[in-house]
Design a protein around this motif. Structure first.
Motif, PDB file in Angstrom:
ATOM      1  N   ILE A  31     -15.226  18.831  -6.592  1.00 14.42           N
ATOM      2  CA  ILE A  31     -14.219  18.872  -5.532  1.00 14.42           C
ATOM      3  C   ILE A  31     -14.457  17.799  -4.475  1.00 14.42           C
ATOM      4  O   ILE A  31     -13.530  17.159  -4.009  1.00 14.42           O
ATOM      5  N   PHE A  32     -15.717  17.603  -4.103  1.00 14.10           N
ATOM      6  CA  PHE A  32     -15.975  16.720  -2.966  1.00 14.10           C
ATOM      7  C   PHE A  32     -16.337  15.297  -3.358  1.00 14.10           C
ATOM      8  O   PHE A  32     -16.383  14.423  -2.522  1.00 14.10           O
ATOM      9  N   VAL A  33     -16.657  15.065  -4.633  1.00 16.67           N
ATOM     10  CA  VAL A  33     -17.042  13.706  -5.029  1.00 16.67           C
ATOM     11  C   VAL A  33     -16.099  13.140  -6.098  1.00 16.67           C
ATOM     12  O   VAL A  33     -15.424  12.141  -5.859  1.00 16.67           O
ATOM     13  N   TYR A  34     -16.032  13.822  -7.258  1.00 18.85           N
ATOM     14  CA  TYR A  34     -15.324  13.184  -8.367  1.00 18.85           C
ATOM     15  C   TYR A  34     -13.803  13.151  -8.170  1.00 18.85           C
ATOM     16  O   TYR A  34     -13.173  12.125  -8.394  1.00 18.85           O
ATOM     17  N   ILE A  35     -13.235  14.268  -7.724  1.00 17.97           N
ATOM     18  CA  ILE A  35     -11.784  14.262  -7.520  1.00 17.97           C
ATOM     19  C   ILE A  35     -11.381  13.222  -6.460  1.00 17.97           C
ATOM     20  O   ILE A  35     -10.465  12.435  -6.696  1.00 17.97           O
ATOM     21  N   PRO A  36     -12.082  13.172  -5.311  1.00 16.68           N
ATOM     22  CA  PRO A  36     -11.722  12.113  -4.339  1.00 16.68           C
ATOM     23  C   PRO A  36     -11.849  10.706  -4.912  1.00 16.68           C
ATOM     24  O   PRO A  36     -11.029   9.838  -4.603  1.00 16.68           O
ATOM     25  N   VAL A  38     -11.518   9.765  -8.088  1.00 16.88           N
ATOM     26  CA  VAL A  38     -10.391   9.549  -8.996  1.00 16.88           C
ATOM     27  C   VAL A  38      -9.096   9.373  -8.192  1.00 16.88           C
ATOM     28  O   VAL A  38      -8.281   8.493  -8.473  1.00 16.88           O
ATOM     29  N   TRP A  39      -8.943  10.176  -7.145  1.00 15.10           N
ATOM     30  CA  TRP A  39      -7.757  10.079  -6.296  1.00 15.10           C
ATOM     31  C   TRP A  39      -7.683   8.710  -5.612  1.00 15.10           C
ATOM     32  O   TRP A  39      -6.615   8.123  -5.491  1.00 15.10           O
ATOM     33  N   SER A  40      -8.851   8.201  -5.189  1.00 16.38           N
ATOM     34  CA  SER A  40      -8.880   6.869  -4.563  1.00 16.38           C
ATOM     35  C   SER A  40      -8.405   5.812  -5.533  1.00 16.38           C
ATOM     36  O   SER A  40      -7.650   4.915  -5.169  1.00 16.38           O
ATOM     37  N   VAL A  41      -8.898   5.917  -6.776  1.00 13.71           N
ATOM     38  CA  VAL A  41      -8.489   4.940  -7.778  1.00 13.71           C
ATOM     39  C   VAL A  41      -6.969   4.993  -7.938  1.00 13.71           C
ATOM     40  O   VAL A  41      -6.284   3.967  -7.946  1.00 13.71           O
ATOM     41  N   TYR A  42      -6.448   6.213  -7.997  1.00 16.06           N
ATOM     42  CA  TYR A  42      -5.004   6.401  -8.126  1.00 16.06           C
ATOM     43  C   TYR A  42      -4.273   5.782  -6.926  1.00 16.06           C
ATOM     44  O   TYR A  42      -3.346   4.984  -7.094  1.00 16.06           O
ATOM     45  N   LEU A  43      -4.735   6.108  -5.721  1.00 11.21           N
ATOM     46  CA  LEU A  43      -4.076   5.592  -4.513  1.00 11.21           C
ATOM     47  C   LEU A  43      -4.110   4.076  -4.439  1.00 11.21           C
ATOM     48  O   LEU A  43      -3.199   3.446  -3.906  1.00 11.21           O
ATOM     49  N   SER A  44      -5.189   3.481  -4.985  1.00 12.79           N
ATOM     50  CA  SER A  44      -5.363   2.042  -4.829  1.00 12.79           C
ATOM     51  C   SER A  44      -4.279   1.246  -5.556  1.00 12.79           C
ATOM     52  O   SER A  44      -4.115   0.064  -5.315  1.00 12.79           O
ATOM     53  N   PHE A  45      -3.549   1.912  -6.453  1.00 14.09           N
ATOM     54  CA  PHE A  45      -2.470   1.200  -7.155  1.00 14.09           C
ATOM     55  C   PHE A  45      -1.094   1.442  -6.520  1.00 14.09           C
ATOM     56  O   PHE A  45      -0.078   1.069  -7.074  1.00 14.09           O
ATOM     57  N   PHE A  46      -1.097   2.113  -5.352  1.00 19.29           N
ATOM     58  CA  PHE A  46       0.183   2.450  -4.733  1.00 19.29           C
ATOM     59  C   PHE A  46       0.288   1.915  -3.314  1.00 19.29           C
ATOM     60  O   PHE A  46      -0.717   1.588  -2.679  1.00 19.29           O
ATOM     61  N   THR A  51       0.566   8.701   3.640  1.00 23.14           N
ATOM     62  CA  THR A  51       0.783   9.720   2.620  1.00 23.14           C
ATOM     63  C   THR A  51      -0.350   9.693   1.598  1.00 23.14           C
ATOM     64  O   THR A  51      -0.931   8.638   1.358  1.00 23.14           O
ATOM     65  N   VAL A  52      -0.653  10.869   1.007  1.00 19.72           N
ATOM     66  CA  VAL A  52      -1.634  10.888  -0.081  1.00 19.72           C
ATOM     67  C   VAL A  52      -0.934  11.151  -1.408  1.00 19.72           C
ATOM     68  O   VAL A  52      -1.570  11.271  -2.440  1.00 19.72           O
ATOM     69  N   THR A  53       0.375  11.267  -1.378  1.00 19.61           N
ATOM     70  CA  THR A  53       1.134  11.425  -2.624  1.00 19.61           C
ATOM     71  C   THR A  53       2.194  10.331  -2.681  1.00 19.61           C
ATOM     72  O   THR A  53       3.384  10.589  -2.540  1.00 19.61           O
ATOM     73  N   PRO A  54       1.723   9.087  -2.872  1.00 19.58           N
ATOM     74  CA  PRO A  54       2.643   7.954  -2.796  1.00 19.58           C
ATOM     75  C   PRO A  54       3.575   7.880  -3.994  1.00 19.58           C
ATOM     76  O   PRO A  54       3.301   8.483  -5.034  1.00 19.58           O
ATOM     77  N   THR A  55       4.668   7.155  -3.842  1.00 18.03           N
ATOM     78  CA  THR A  55       5.625   7.026  -4.936  1.00 18.03           C
ATOM     79  C   THR A  55       5.828   5.575  -5.353  1.00 18.03           C
ATOM     80  O   THR A  55       6.300   5.312  -6.445  1.00 18.03           O
ATOM     81  N   GLY A 277      -7.041   0.835   1.711  1.00 12.80           N
ATOM     82  CA  GLY A 277      -8.394   1.356   1.954  1.00 12.80           C
ATOM     83  C   GLY A 277      -9.065   1.755   0.653  1.00 12.80           C
ATOM     84  O   GLY A 277     -10.233   1.437   0.414  1.00 12.80           O
ATOM     85  N   SER A 278      -8.315   2.423  -0.223  1.00 12.02           N
ATOM     86  CA  SER A 278      -8.884   2.864  -1.495  1.00 12.02           C
ATOM     87  C   SER A 278      -9.255   1.663  -2.359  1.00 12.02           C
ATOM     88  O   SER A 278     -10.336   1.623  -2.954  1.00 12.02           O
ATOM     89  N   ALA A 279      -8.359   0.682  -2.410  1.00 14.76           N
ATOM     90  CA  ALA A 279      -8.649  -0.512  -3.207  1.00 14.76           C
ATOM     91  C   ALA A 279      -9.941  -1.158  -2.719  1.00 14.76           C
ATOM     92  O   ALA A 279     -10.784  -1.579  -3.521  1.00 14.76           O
TER      93      ALA A 279
END
Lengths: 308, 427
Positions: A31-36, A38-46, A51-55, A277-279
């Motif tokens: 919850i506190f390490v791996y999901i964030p 993975v989420w960062s990697v996802y966000l870095s392409f948006f 927002t944390v649920t970009p489109t 920031g994520s990138a």
């Protein structure tokens, strides 16, 4: 059915107990390490602003922006300067202290604790003390009071008009971490067999030669670990920079390491560009991994050469 | 050290920062547990949460709690937020537990508006819109809609010690050249000439260097900066000269927003806010005066910055209509509370122009001067001057002053950034 359950439970319920003990920790890690991550990697392409649920998918846009961003590249330069100071100084300082304390005939435990104690201090608190008390640029700062007493002018330590802020930042981290690495070196020193020293003494080795040809080579694995840890810690520098240099006008453009820069972009309050920031954090993570692996590779090559 | 509300007010361009605090994760939204309005049946009032940052002046928290209690159409729970307020708000807005109403410096950011985090309050304001000071309201307007209601107006000005200037035989400076000379003349070994923060004024004076040289943040077409001009470059070079003249005190016991360096005699002149006026009066009596920022160059003009903390309604709140009704009641209708909020704790200017005469601290002396400066030479922020552009400008200023960079080249970089940002937000 029951055989399946029995098999799943393992011999003497080992599998059950494995998950009882490991499960909560694993869940926390997830919850506190791996999901964030993975989420960062996802966000870095948006394009993820506020927002944390970009489109809006932007592909590698955030990455290419950062790699051309002068401020980001400068921050990498800042980190390099910082690492170039802090890594060798801490390495030499903690090794020196370890050798001294290890040789101490009296009060060894006292010295060990005294040097280790600053490790327990928070970076934020230490930064406050360094900034507000020791290196306050006003005439009543501790160091400035001393300087004035000696007839010198006030120094504006953190103003950026000179390079004295490096002294503030490096001494602060040195004080905080040198004791910790000293303990690592002391553990390494205690692993060196005494008969090696006895044999060397019979052969007439003294002082520097003992260190050069026995102690230091025997500390190789500790040294490698210490260097790697130091480098990673320097890469992650944030607390002391942020807390010594932030002001109401914002964080100054000098002495801004990558994490501070990325923090200001993504969580700075006024701007909340989570994609960028994520990138940035992904770029940093890759860099740390590459440098760490390269260092390990170089060291292992050298040890192979020496053994062959 | 009294932290003033202005700590967070991004008067100088929206750069969101705070001094040394450490942000805690705010899981407690301050909303009462008694459930939302939709849960309650007939007769139950909506429950709303209202966020403030931590005001430095004594009594503000009690005052806003009193206002909230006096409202009978909803249960308002005030949450007082010490620490880095802007970060706290922007983080909270990403979650489902948003504050129903929150204050923010000069209204929400453009990114908050564009991300749909906040609601348009144009209808709430209605005809009362014209009662508010136009330059104060301007940064809260985007696409002809108003996104916040101003609570109270803050401004900054230059305080000087009369006795120290008299002793050095200088007049209060009207032009930047006079300021440079005066600062050098009054400086002694223990007392600095001019103080504008521990960064030497780079953070707080940036916008003033633009306005006082006769320019605006953006050009008339609003597609780039409005100060790419030789007069501006000269002004910036002058500022660098000022910083190196020895007249500028670069470190003091507190930052520019605090009265301490001035009242403790660390500096003869200090750039700070109207809010410290009661403290300065108490400490120095009549031995001080206030002036606007001096004009720079021949085409320059004197200037003061203005800004306002404003009430914003969250889009994801429990009952946005009830939230809008509450901020209309408090910040539009209840004029006695508005005067109390501006006048009873520190010194501020009511956001509705007609109320200014009711604030007795603005009736005479330095308070009256301040009110006059605001009316005649007040400048506010611009929504299109985004935090990223402001950051680029601060970087340019820092490079010019600390690294002797060429003003023209540095300003060109700010222009490029501003153009990209304007294109982005309009896109």
């Amino acid at each position: 059915m029951s055989t399946v359950v029995t098999r799943l439970r393992g011999r003497q319920d080992r599998n059950v107990w494995f998950w009882v003990f490991v499960g909560p920790f694993f869940l926390g890690l997830l919850i506190f390490v791996y999901i964030p991550i993975v989420w960062s990697v996802y966000l870095s392409f948006f394009d993820a602003r506020n927002t944390v649920t970009p489109t809006r998918f932007v592909g590698l846009g955030n990455y290419s922006y950062l790699l051309q961003d002068r401020a980001f590249l400068t921050s990498m330069g800042t980190f390099t300067v910082f690492a170039a100071f802090i890594v060798p100084v801490t390495f030499a300082g903690s090794l020196g202290l370890a050798l001294l304390v290890n040789k101490a005939k009296v009060a060894k435990a006292f010295f060990r604790s005294a040097f280790f104690l600053p490790t327990a201090c928070s970076y934020v608190i230490a930064a406050m003390i360094w900034r507000l008390s020791f290196f306050n640029g006003a005439r009543f700062g501790l160091v400035n009071t001393l300087l004035r007493g000696l007839g010198f002018d006030n120094v504006n330590w953190l103003g950026g008009g000179n390079y004295w802020y490096w002294l503030v930042l490096v001494t602060l981290r040195l004080w905080l971490q040198v004791g910790f690495y000293m303990i690592l070196f002391m553990a390494g020193l205690q692993r060196i067999p005494t008969d090696t020293y006895e044999a060397a003494a019979i052969d007439g080795a003294r002082g520097w030669n003992v260190f050069r040809y026995i102690t230091f080579p025997q500390l190789r694995s500790t040294s490698v670990a210490v260097l790697l840890l130091l480098l990673i810690a320097a890469f992650q520098a944030f607390d002391e920079f942020y807390n010594t240099l932030i002001s109401v006008g914002g964080y100054p453009p000098f002495a801004r390491p990558p994490l501070v820069y990325l923090y200001l972009i993504s969580l700075g309050g006024g701007t909340q560009d989570l994609g960028l920031g994520s990138a940035g954090t992904i770029i940093l993570t890759v860099l740390i991994a590459v440098i760490g692996l390269a260092q390990l590779k170089i060291v292992s090559l050298r040890s192979k050469e020496e053994t062959s | 050290m009294s932290f003033s509300r202005r700590r967070f007010l991004a008067l100088t361009g929206g750069l969101a920062t705070a001094a040394m605090g450490v942000t805690g994760c705010g899981s407690n939204t301050g909303r009462p547990n008694s459930g939302s309005s939709s849960a309650g049946g007939g007769g139950s009032k909506p429950a709303l949460s209202q966020w403030y940052h931590e005001y430095g002046e004594d009594g503000v928290q009690e005052a806003v709690e009193r206002y909230a209690k006096a409202y009978d159409k909803a249960d308002i729970t005030v949450k007082w937020n010490p620490g880095e307020y802007e970060k706290l708000v922007s983080a909270a807005l990403l979650t489902d537990k948003v504050p129903d109403i929150f204050e923010y410096g000069n209204g929400p950011t453009l990114d908050m508006i564009k991300a749909g985090q906040v609601l348009d309050v144009t209808d709430t304001l209605g005809d009362a819109k014209d009662q508010f000071s136009a330059p104060v309201l301007a940064p809260m307007i985007w696409e002809d809609k108003v996104w916040a209601i101003p609570q109270t107006v803050d401004m900054q000005m230059l305080y000087y010690r009369k006795s120290m200037l008299d002793k050095a035989g200088v007049q209060p400076p009207q032009t930047f050249d006079e300021l440079i000379d005066a600062a050098k003349a009054v400086k002694t070994k223990d007392v600095g000439g001019f103080f504008a923060g521990n960064d030497g004024g780079l953070g707080v004076l940036g916008a003033l260097l633009i306005w006082s040289a006769g320019f605006e943040y953006l050009n008339e077409g609003k597609d780039g900066i409005g100060f790419a001009d030789p007069a501006m470059y000269d002004g910036l070079a002058k500022f660098r000269e000022f910083r190196k003249s020895g007249g500028v005190l670069e470190s003091a016991s507190a930052d520019w927003f605090d009265a301490a360096p001035f009242v403790q005699g660390e500096t003869a002149m200090q750039w700070t806010g109207l809010w410290v006026l009661p403290q300065v009066q108490k400490a120095l009596g009549d031995d001080f005066g206030v002036i606007p920022f001096p004009k720079i160059g021949t085409s320059g003009r004197q200037a003061v910055p203005i800004g306002a903390f404003s009430s914003v309604v969250s889009a994801k709140g429990t009952d946005p209509d009830a939230a809008k009704a509450f901020i209309k009641w408090l910040w539009v209708d209840k004029e006695d509370y508005q005067v109390d909020f501006s006048n009873s704790y520190g010194t501020h200017i009511p956001a509705k122009t007609a109320l200014a005469p009711k604030a007795d601290k603005l009736a005479s002396g330095a308070g009256a001067d301040a009110a006059k400066f605001v009316a005649e030479m007040g400048h506010g922020p611009d929504l299109l001057w985004t935090p990223a552009t402001a950051q680029a400008y601060t970087t340019a200023l820092s490079n010019i002053v600390l690294k002797n960079a060429d003003p023209k080249g540095e300003i060109a970089k700010v222009d490029a950034k501003a153009k990209a940002e304007i294109k982005r937000v309009n896109g």
